[in-house]
Design a protein around this motif. Sequence first.
Motif, short mmCIF file in Angstrom:
data_model
loop_
_atom_site.label_atom_id
_atom_site.label_comp_id
_atom_site.label_asym_id
_atom_site.label_seq_id
_atom_site.Cartn_x
_atom_site.Cartn_y
_atom_site.Cartn_z
N SER A 249 0.82 -1.22 0.00
CA SER A 249 0.00 0.00 0.00
C SER A 249 0.85 1.26 0.00
CB SER A 249 -0.89 0.02 1.24
OG SER A 249 -0.11 0.16 2.42
N GLY A 250 2.11 1.13 0.41
CA GLY A 250 2.96 2.30 0.58
C GLY A 250 2.92 2.83 2.01
N ALA A 251 2.00 2.29 2.81
CA ALA A 251 1.88 2.75 4.20
C ALA A 251 2.64 1.87 5.18
CB ALA A 251 0.40 2.79 4.59
N GLU A 252 3.30 0.85 4.67
CA GLU A 252 3.96 -0.11 5.56
C GLU A 252 5.08 0.50 6.40
OE1 GLU A 252 2.33 -2.13 1.97
OE2 GLU A 252 3.80 -0.53 2.27
N LEU A 253 5.72 1.52 5.84
CA LEU A 253 6.86 2.11 6.54
C LEU A 253 6.46 2.62 7.92
CD1 LEU A 253 9.81 3.05 6.48
CD2 LEU A 253 9.03 5.16 5.40
N GLY A 254 5.23 3.10 8.04
CA GLY A 254 4.77 3.61 9.33
C GLY A 254 4.79 2.59 10.45
N ALA A 255 4.74 1.31 10.08
CA ALA A 255 4.78 0.25 11.10
C ALA A 255 6.18 0.04 11.65
CB ALA A 255 4.26 -1.06 10.50
N PHE A 256 7.20 0.57 10.94
CA PHE A 256 8.59 0.32 11.34
C PHE A 256 9.31 1.56 11.88
CE2 PHE A 256 7.47 -2.83 8.15
CZ PHE A 256 7.91 -4.01 8.73
N THR A 257 8.92 2.75 11.41
CA THR A 257 9.60 3.96 11.87
C THR A 257 9.31 4.20 13.34
OG1 THR A 257 7.73 5.30 11.12
CG2 THR A 257 9.58 5.07 9.62
N GLY A 258 10.31 4.66 14.04
CA GLY A 258 10.14 4.99 15.44
C GLY A 258 10.28 3.82 16.39
N ILE A 259 10.44 2.59 15.86
CA ILE A 259 10.62 1.44 16.74
C ILE A 259 12.03 1.50 17.31
CG2 ILE A 259 10.71 -1.07 16.91
CD1 ILE A 259 8.67 -1.27 14.74
N ARG A 260 12.13 1.52 18.61
CA ARG A 260 13.43 1.62 19.26
C ARG A 260 14.29 0.39 18.98
NH1 ARG A 260 9.69 2.58 23.00
NH2 ARG A 260 10.21 0.67 24.16
N GLY A 261 15.58 0.61 18.92
CA GLY A 261 16.50 -0.49 18.67
C GLY A 261 17.91 0.04 18.59
N GLN A 262 18.78 -0.74 17.99
CA GLN A 262 20.16 -0.33 17.86
C GLN A 262 20.34 0.62 16.67
OE1 GLN A 262 22.75 -4.09 18.96
NE2 GLN A 262 20.85 -4.74 17.97
N ARG A 263 21.35 1.45 16.76
CA ARG A 263 21.60 2.44 15.73
C ARG A 263 21.98 1.78 14.41
NH1 ARG A 263 26.29 7.13 16.18
NH2 ARG A 263 26.12 7.91 14.03
N PHE A 264 21.37 2.28 13.32
CA PHE A 264 21.72 1.76 12.00
C PHE A 264 23.12 2.24 11.62
CE2 PHE A 264 22.04 1.84 7.43
CZ PHE A 264 21.45 0.66 7.04
N ASP A 265 23.92 1.35 11.04
CA ASP A 265 25.27 1.72 10.64
C ASP A 265 25.75 0.79 9.53
OD1 ASP A 265 27.67 3.07 10.57
OD2 ASP A 265 28.10 2.83 12.72
N LEU A 266 26.86 1.17 8.92
CA LEU A 266 27.51 0.35 7.90
C LEU A 266 28.70 -0.36 8.51
CD1 LEU A 266 27.51 2.92 4.94
CD2 LEU A 266 26.04 0.90 5.17
N PRO A 267 29.11 -1.50 7.96
CA PRO A 267 30.29 -2.21 8.48
C PRO A 267 31.55 -1.35 8.37
CG PRO A 267 29.02 -3.60 6.99
CD PRO A 267 28.47 -2.22 6.85
N ASP A 268 32.56 -1.67 9.17
CA ASP A 268 33.81 -0.90 9.16
C ASP A 268 34.45 -0.85 7.78
OD1 ASP A 268 34.23 0.10 11.82
OD2 ASP A 268 34.49 -1.96 12.48
N ALA A 269 34.46 -1.97 7.08
CA ALA A 269 35.09 -2.01 5.76
C ALA A 269 34.38 -1.07 4.79
CB ALA A 269 35.08 -3.43 5.21
N THR A 270 33.06 -1.01 4.89
CA THR A 270 32.30 -0.13 4.01
C THR A 270 32.49 1.33 4.39
OG1 THR A 270 30.64 -1.90 3.84
CG2 THR A 270 30.01 0.28 3.06
N ARG A 271 32.56 1.62 5.66
CA ARG A 271 32.82 2.98 6.11
C ARG A 271 34.17 3.46 5.58
NH1 ARG A 271 29.84 5.00 10.33
NH2 ARG A 271 31.65 6.14 11.13
N ARG A 272 35.16 2.60 5.64
CA ARG A 272 36.48 2.97 5.12
C ARG A 272 36.43 3.17 3.60
NH1 ARG A 272 42.10 2.72 6.25
NH2 ARG A 272 43.03 3.73 4.41
#
Length: 383
Positions: A249-272
Motif C-alpha cells: 500500500s505504501g503505508a507499511e513504513l509507518g509500522a517500522f519507523t520509530g521502533i526503538r533499537g540499535q543504531r543503524f550503521d555500515l560495516p567498518d570495511a564499508t565505512r572505510r
Amino acid sequence: MTRRAILHIGPPKTGTSAIQASLSHNRSALARFGLLYPGTGRDHSATLLALFRGRAQDYIRARKRTVPSGTSPISAKQFAAVQEQLRGRDWHTLILSTELMYGLKPPVMKQIKEWLDQYVDSYQLVAVVRDPVDWAVSYTQQRFKREGDVDTLLAQPRAMRLQRTFQRWEEVLGPGQHQILAFEELTADPAGMGAAFLTRLGLESAAAALSQEVVARNESLSWEAAMMMAELNTRRPFFLEGKRSGARSGAELGAFTGIRGQRFDLPDATRRQIFDETREDIAWVGERFGITRYNYPVTDLRPSSNPAGFSPEFITAVGERMADMANEIRIQRGLLQIAELRLEGRIGEAERARRRLEAMFPDESRFHDEPEDDNAVVRWAAE
C-alpha cells in the motif's frame, strides 16, 4: 528591479525536508521581505514535473530513477498558479527547493534555466554537504525502505558526488554567489534549520521573522527495523514490472519507523571504502568553500556500531507497537459498528457497544462523548 533565483538542490539526507518545512510554513513572512517561495506544497518537485508535463518519465529517467507506470506531472491548473506567482511584481528573490535538481543531466538543467530566464536575472546555487560517511549511512538506511538486498546495500553504498553535480550546474547557470553549507552547522544552530539556511545566504532579516521552527517527521529506522523492512521488500517487492505491487500500500513504513533499537550503521570495511572514495570531493569542498571539517585523517574515522542481532529494547518496542496496532484496529471496528447502529436507529444497541469499548479502553476519549445529533454520527466515528 533585478531578480535572482536561489536553487536549493539538496542533496538528499542533508536536512532538506526540515528547511523546506520551515520555508513553506513561513511563506507569508518571507513575502514581506520580497522572498517568493512559490506554490502551496512543501517543496517544488511537482513544479518541476509540471515543467516537463508530457515528458515526466523522460525527466525522471534523466535522474536514473525507476519510473513506475502511470507517472504523471502536476495538473496544468496548479502549474499555472505557480507561473502567476512568478509573474507578480512584489518579489526580488525566488527560492526553489527540491532534491529532484540533484544529479540531473546537463540538458535537463538547461531546460530548467531556460524556463527561469523569463523571470530572473541571476542565479545562486545552494547545496548542503555532510560528513560523507554519515551521509552514506543515512542514505543507505533510506534505501532499505524500498529495497531488499541487504548484502549489496551494506557492501556497496552510494557515495555523495557533490563536486560533479555542483560543477555541472555552475556550467549551466554561469558565475554567481554559489554556496555550499555545512549540515552540521545548520543543525547546531538554535534558530532552526530554516533560519540558519537563510542567515547563511545573507537573508538575516527574513530569518529573524520566521515563526517557530516546523519539525519535519522523523522516519529513521533502527538497525532491527531496517532489517525487517528489507525482508518485507524482498518477500513483497514494492514494484513489480514497473508497477506498484498489489500486495503493498505504501503505508507499511509507518509500522517500522520509530521502533526503538540499535543504531543503524555500515560495516567498518564499508565505512572505510566511503571515506577513501570521497577524499577528492572533500578536498574540493575545503579548497573552494573553506569547509575543512570533513578533511580528517582515517585514524579519526569512528568505528562502526553495526550490530549483530536484535536488541532487547527492540523486542520490547515491537511488542508495544503490535499491541498498539491491534488495539487501534479493535477501536476502529468498534467505532464503525456504533456509527452503523446509530444510522439504523438502533440506539440502545449502539449505546451498549459504546459502553463495551469504554470498558475495554478507559483511557481512550474517542467514544466517551456521544454525538449531539444524528448528522454528527459519522463525523464522531471518524474523529
